[in-house]
Scaffold this motif. Structure first.
Motif, PDB file in Angstrom:
ATOM      1  N   ILE A   1       0.872  -1.174   0.000  1.00  0.00           N
ATOM      2  CA  ILE A   1       0.000   0.000   0.000  1.00  0.00           C
ATOM      3  C   ILE A   1       0.908   1.223   0.000  1.00  0.00           C
ATOM      4  O   ILE A   1       1.808   1.331   0.831  1.00  0.00           O
ATOM      5  CB  ILE A   1      -0.913   0.021   1.248  1.00  0.00           C
ATOM      6  N   SER A   2       0.676   2.116  -0.969  1.00  0.00           N
ATOM      7  CA  SER A   2       1.541   3.296  -1.123  1.00  0.00           C
ATOM      8  C   SER A   2       0.699   4.564  -1.142  1.00  0.00           C
ATOM      9  O   SER A   2      -0.476   4.532  -1.519  1.00  0.00           O
ATOM     10  CB  SER A   2       2.324   3.190  -2.444  1.00  0.00           C
ATOM     11  N   ASP A   3       1.323   5.692  -0.750  1.00  0.00           N
ATOM     12  CA  ASP A   3       0.650   6.965  -1.011  1.00  0.00           C
ATOM     13  C   ASP A   3       1.216   7.569  -2.304  1.00  0.00           C
ATOM     14  O   ASP A   3       2.090   6.971  -2.944  1.00  0.00           O
ATOM     15  CB  ASP A   3       0.751   7.918   0.195  1.00  0.00           C
ATOM     16  N   ALA A   4       0.709   8.747  -2.669  1.00  0.00           N
ATOM     17  CA  ALA A   4       1.041   9.328  -3.977  1.00  0.00           C
ATOM     18  C   ALA A   4       2.458   9.891  -4.023  1.00  0.00           C
ATOM     19  O   ALA A   4       2.942  10.276  -5.093  1.00  0.00           O
ATOM     20  CB  ALA A   4       0.019  10.406  -4.350  1.00  0.00           C
ATOM     21  N   LYS A   5       3.123   9.938  -2.863  1.00  0.00           N
ATOM     22  CA  LYS A   5       4.528  10.370  -2.856  1.00  0.00           C
ATOM     23  C   LYS A   5       5.482   9.180  -2.878  1.00  0.00           C
ATOM     24  O   LYS A   5       6.698   9.354  -2.849  1.00  0.00           O
ATOM     25  CB  LYS A   5       4.807  11.223  -1.620  1.00  0.00           C
ATOM     26  N   GLY A   6       4.928   7.973  -2.853  1.00  0.00           N
ATOM     27  CA  GLY A   6       5.773   6.785  -2.868  1.00  0.00           C
ATOM     28  C   GLY A   6       6.098   6.268  -1.476  1.00  0.00           C
ATOM     29  O   GLY A   6       6.890   5.340  -1.324  1.00  0.00           O
ATOM     30  N   LYS A   7       5.484   6.849  -0.451  1.00  0.00           N
ATOM     31  CA  LYS A   7       5.683   6.316   0.907  1.00  0.00           C
ATOM     32  C   LYS A   7       4.875   5.022   1.034  1.00  0.00           C
ATOM     33  O   LYS A   7       3.666   4.991   0.780  1.00  0.00           O
ATOM     34  CB  LYS A   7       5.216   7.333   1.948  1.00  0.00           C
ATOM     35  N   LEU A   8       5.574   3.940   1.420  1.00  0.00           N
ATOM     36  CA  LEU A   8       4.882   2.659   1.566  1.00  0.00           C
ATOM     37  C   LEU A   8       4.242   2.593   2.945  1.00  0.00           C
ATOM     38  O   LEU A   8       4.926   2.615   3.968  1.00  0.00           O
ATOM     39  CB  LEU A   8       5.859   1.495   1.375  1.00  0.00           C
ATOM     40  N   VAL A   9       2.925   2.542   2.956  1.00  0.00           N
ATOM     41  CA  VAL A   9       2.191   2.486   4.219  1.00  0.00           C
ATOM     42  C   VAL A   9       2.379   1.116   4.863  1.00  0.00           C
ATOM     43  O   VAL A   9       2.613   1.002   6.062  1.00  0.00           O
ATOM     44  CB  VAL A   9       0.696   2.759   3.961  1.00  0.00           C
ATOM     45  N   ARG A  10       2.293   0.079   4.060  1.00  0.00           N
ATOM     46  CA  ARG A  10       2.538  -1.298   4.524  1.00  0.00           C
ATOM     47  C   ARG A  10       2.966  -2.146   3.337  1.00  0.00           C
ATOM     48  O   ARG A  10       2.604  -1.861   2.198  1.00  0.00           O
ATOM     49  CB  ARG A  10       1.263  -1.921   5.113  1.00  0.00           C
ATOM     50  N   SER A  11       3.690  -3.224   3.646  1.00  0.00           N
ATOM     51  CA  SER A  11       4.015  -4.153   2.560  1.00  0.00           C
ATOM     52  C   SER A  11       4.267  -5.547   3.108  1.00  0.00           C
ATOM     53  O   SER A  11       4.626  -5.710   4.276  1.00  0.00           O
ATOM     54  CB  SER A  11       5.234  -3.659   1.765  1.00  0.00           C
ATOM     55  N   TRP A  12       4.049  -6.524   2.270  1.00  0.00           N
ATOM     56  CA  TRP A  12       4.245  -7.935   2.614  1.00  0.00           C
ATOM     57  C   TRP A  12       5.011  -8.611   1.485  1.00  0.00           C
ATOM     58  O   TRP A  12       4.557  -8.591   0.335  1.00  0.00           O
ATOM     59  CB  TRP A  12       2.890  -8.641   2.765  1.00  0.00           C
ATOM     60  N   GLY A  13       6.134  -9.221   1.814  1.00  0.00           N
ATOM     61  CA  GLY A  13       6.938  -9.894   0.804  1.00  0.00           C
ATOM     62  C   GLY A  13       7.831  -8.907   0.063  1.00  0.00           C
ATOM     63  O   GLY A  13       7.836  -7.705   0.357  1.00  0.00           O
ATOM     64  N   ASP A  14       8.590  -9.409  -0.894  1.00  0.00           N
ATOM     65  CA  ASP A  14       9.524  -8.555  -1.632  1.00  0.00           C
ATOM     66  C   ASP A  14       8.782  -7.808  -2.729  1.00  0.00           C
ATOM     67  O   ASP A  14       8.635  -8.301  -3.851  1.00  0.00           O
ATOM     68  CB  ASP A  14      10.666  -9.380  -2.223  1.00  0.00           C
ATOM     69  N   VAL A  15       8.339  -6.614  -2.397  1.00  0.00           N
ATOM     70  CA  VAL A  15       7.495  -5.853  -3.317  1.00  0.00           C
ATOM     71  C   VAL A  15       8.320  -5.046  -4.321  1.00  0.00           C
ATOM     72  O   VAL A  15       7.773  -4.293  -5.117  1.00  0.00           O
ATOM     73  CB  VAL A  15       6.519  -4.934  -2.560  1.00  0.00           C
ATOM     74  N   ARG A  16       9.669  -5.232  -4.291  1.00  0.00           N
ATOM     75  CA  ARG A  16      10.482  -4.632  -5.355  1.00  0.00           C
ATOM     76  C   ARG A  16      10.526  -5.553  -6.567  1.00  0.00           C
ATOM     77  O   ARG A  16      11.071  -5.210  -7.610  1.00  0.00           O
ATOM     78  CB  ARG A  16      11.888  -4.359  -4.844  1.00  0.00           C
ATOM     79  N   ASN A  17       9.941  -6.751  -6.422  1.00  0.00           N
ATOM     80  CA  ASN A  17       9.863  -7.689  -7.546  1.00  0.00           C
ATOM     81  C   ASN A  17       9.059  -7.092  -8.701  1.00  0.00           C
ATOM     82  O   ASN A  17       7.983  -6.546  -8.488  1.00  0.00           O
ATOM     83  CB  ASN A  17       9.169  -8.986  -7.116  1.00  0.00           C
ATOM     84  N   ALA A  18       9.586  -7.254  -9.908  1.00  0.00           N
ATOM     85  CA  ALA A  18       8.856  -6.788 -11.092  1.00  0.00           C
ATOM     86  C   ALA A  18       7.752  -7.790 -11.431  1.00  0.00           C
ATOM     87  O   ALA A  18       8.000  -8.996 -11.506  1.00  0.00           O
ATOM     88  CB  ALA A  18       9.805  -6.626 -12.268  1.00  0.00           C
ATOM     89  N   VAL A  19       6.557  -7.272 -11.611  1.00  0.00           N
ATOM     90  CA  VAL A  19       5.364  -8.090 -11.814  1.00  0.00           C
ATOM     91  C   VAL A  19       4.639  -7.592 -13.060  1.00  0.00           C
ATOM     92  O   VAL A  19       4.458  -6.383 -13.230  1.00  0.00           O
ATOM     93  CB  VAL A  19       4.435  -7.967 -10.573  1.00  0.00           C
ATOM     94  N   TYR A  20       4.254  -8.518 -13.931  1.00  0.00           N
ATOM     95  CA  TYR A  20       3.374  -8.117 -15.037  1.00  0.00           C
ATOM     96  C   TYR A  20       2.022  -7.716 -14.447  1.00  0.00           C
ATOM     97  O   TYR A  20       1.381  -8.522 -13.772  1.00  0.00           O
ATOM     98  CB  TYR A  20       3.165  -9.272 -16.013  1.00  0.00           C
ATOM     99  N   LEU A  21       1.595  -6.502 -14.723  1.00  0.00           N
ATOM    100  CA  LEU A  21       0.344  -6.036 -14.108  1.00  0.00           C
ATOM    101  C   LEU A  21      -0.884  -6.499 -14.879  1.00  0.00           C
ATOM    102  O   LEU A  21      -2.000  -6.381 -14.386  1.00  0.00           O
ATOM    103  CB  LEU A  21       0.374  -4.514 -13.987  1.00  0.00           C
TER     104      LEU A  21
END
Lengths: 341, 341
Positions: free
Chosen positions: B34-54
């Protein structure tokens, strides 16, 4: 081919990857085990002592009472019907007609099936039915062959043909006994869920499931009547592979091309069980997330690793063992592969 | 409700379990952020820097050029059509008719769609079509609305209406530019796969996908024309939720009941993206194994954790957020739940 480690007993599940373009898009974790008929584990991946619902993958063993009670002989059950008793079929015309004729011959009808009704999962069969202005009956349920086998045994044993789906009915109790005999387990306190077709599904440690399949593959140490039942079921599936699944299905492609060397059966939530009569081995596997696509690829990797994949099997089963993903314009977009981490 | 740990940034994926009877039968791992519009991650689970086909989850952003080029206004694109441009629809009559009329109005036809053809995935729509003796056209493709939007933009910009699915066509280049602007990424070297409907699908780190959705949710810092496009797309989806998916679909149930508080869109292989305009937040998640059932439960858990699930949303979306599994006889056999390990 699995690049398995030097240790015979890797502790990690293996992975089935789904790639698209240059990267892996999704991945599945698979636990798997290969056992001989004495319970020696030839190889295993992941915690195979985990209890797993075997679902429809155990149908070949659920068919044993149909033969060993004498019901199959007394009621002239054909080899085609015996294969159908092990089936999760497509609901194609051949399957539905065979079930209807079988039930009629034993004095019952489709309304005696307690499996419930669903549209065939095989798209072409569903569309054909709808195109003819028809709706499915319980005979179209993918488990209707197994239920016909249950009803046949109940008729022959002069048991109530109603309520045969319940754990306390003799039909289910005979199956529990078969499973206890084949796994060396006391299942009286095993976790029991309700299957899609409403019969009990019993959670069994995956290593014991592989043991059960090894004993089914190599029943030489079993009582003669039971050993004969195992052989008859194997022969029936190998001779009538279309009955166990249908068009565009791995069980049919593999069990037909293997000519008795492999009897494999899928179960819901990504279980596969297989018997290898020539090697006297049993295979049990489950993709932990329940994805059937991963279970098919995993089964292929294990069979290739064991060296039992003949040219015939390659030709028939490679679309399932090494699937190529094509999109709506038939463009190749990705593939599935079994790999070790 | 997720029992998240005291740390804002748990490093493990969370789990969605599938239980049957007394035990868990299958389990899914989900990465989420979960991110805000400035890129601050409110919460995350797992390696969310992974590139994912959206995949199709990014369709609301792919619709931005349709509005900001001026094509939507010039071609009288309705709010219903704008919702359809964001859709992975069921191929129901309402969807197919709307696509056909839209294409006709811009001087094109179904044959100009380059998405390919498939039977509707919504069983009732497929059976209805087959029952009428018909076969699907490209208008039944779940992406036909998005492709109609692409064609509209190409027509308005006087570009070639053939080949608009290729990366080097201006239609796709405008989308790449939107994605680069919304993610702060240079995508010139990003992994690119081919989507089901043949357009490029670009792999983007999950945290940047959440940033993009947060900017879509709160476009106040964007250029005025682009901000207006975001608002118009949000409004269109909220007013015409049936167009974005259809009967028995979470996107329709949720986006309709949320009345603009949540704009959520599913993508193939278990991606979900959501924008929360009131909170100015974006959500991005993927079940690592690609199972849609897990993505739906995960989205529900995140929304409940954020406190945005109103009574209306509960009523509409709970069958997807807290699914009860029923078998072929409509017996309750299990359930899905989001849990922390």
């Amino acid at each position: 081919m699995i690049n398995h480690s030097s240790s015979d007993f890797a502790s990690n599940p293996f992975t089935v990857t789904v790639s698209r373009g240059p990267i892996i898009e999704s991945r599945h974790q698979v636990i798997a085990v290969i056992s001989d008929a004495k319970g020696k584990l030839v190889r295993s991946w992941g915690d195979v002592r985990n209890a797993v619902y075997l679902r429809s993958a155990i149908k070949p063993l659920q068919a044993i009472p149909l033969v060993e009670t004498g019901a199959a002989d007394a009621l002239d059950v054909t080899e085609q019907e015996l294969s159908l008793a092990c089936a999760s079929h497509n609901g194609e015309v051949a399957h539905v007609d065979a079930v209807s004729e079988w039930l009629k011959r034993i004095g019952l009808g489709i309304n005696d099936l307690e499996c419930g009704t669903h549209w065939p999962k095989y798209e072409a069969a569903a569309l054909e039915l709808a195109g003819a202005g028809l709706a499915p009956s319980a005979a179209h349920n993918n488990c209707s062959g197994k239920h016909s086998g249950f009803l046949s045994t109940a008729v022959y044993m002069k048991e109530n043909t109603q309520g045969y789906i319940h754990l306390d009915h003799p039909v289910q109790q005979r199956i529990v006994k078969v499973l206890e005999d084949f796994t060396d387990l006391d299942l009286s306190r095993a976790p029991i869920g309700t299957d899609g077709c409403s019969i009990p599904t019993i959670a069994i440690p995956l290593d014991k499931a592989a043991l059960a399949m090894a004993r089914f593959a190599d029943p030489s140490k079993l009582e003669a009547g039971r050993a004969s039942a195992c052989h008859r079921i194997q022969t029936a599936v190998a001779k009538f592979p279309h009955m166990i699944a249908g068009t565009d299905r791995l069980c049919t492609a593999l069990d037909g091309a293997a000519h008795g060397k492999v009897i494999a059966k899928v179960g819901a939530e990504a279980v596969y069980l297989a018997a290898l009569p020539e090697l006297g081995l049993g295979i049990a596997l489950k993709a932990l997330d329940g994805a059937d696509r991963a279970a098919e690829v995993a089964l292929g990797a294990l069979l290739e690793d064991l060296g039992v994949v003949t040219e015939d099997i390659h030709k028939s089963a490679d679309p399932y063992f090494h699937p190529i993903l094509r999109n709506r314009n038939d463009i190749v977009v990705g593939r599935l592969e079994a790999v070790f981490d």
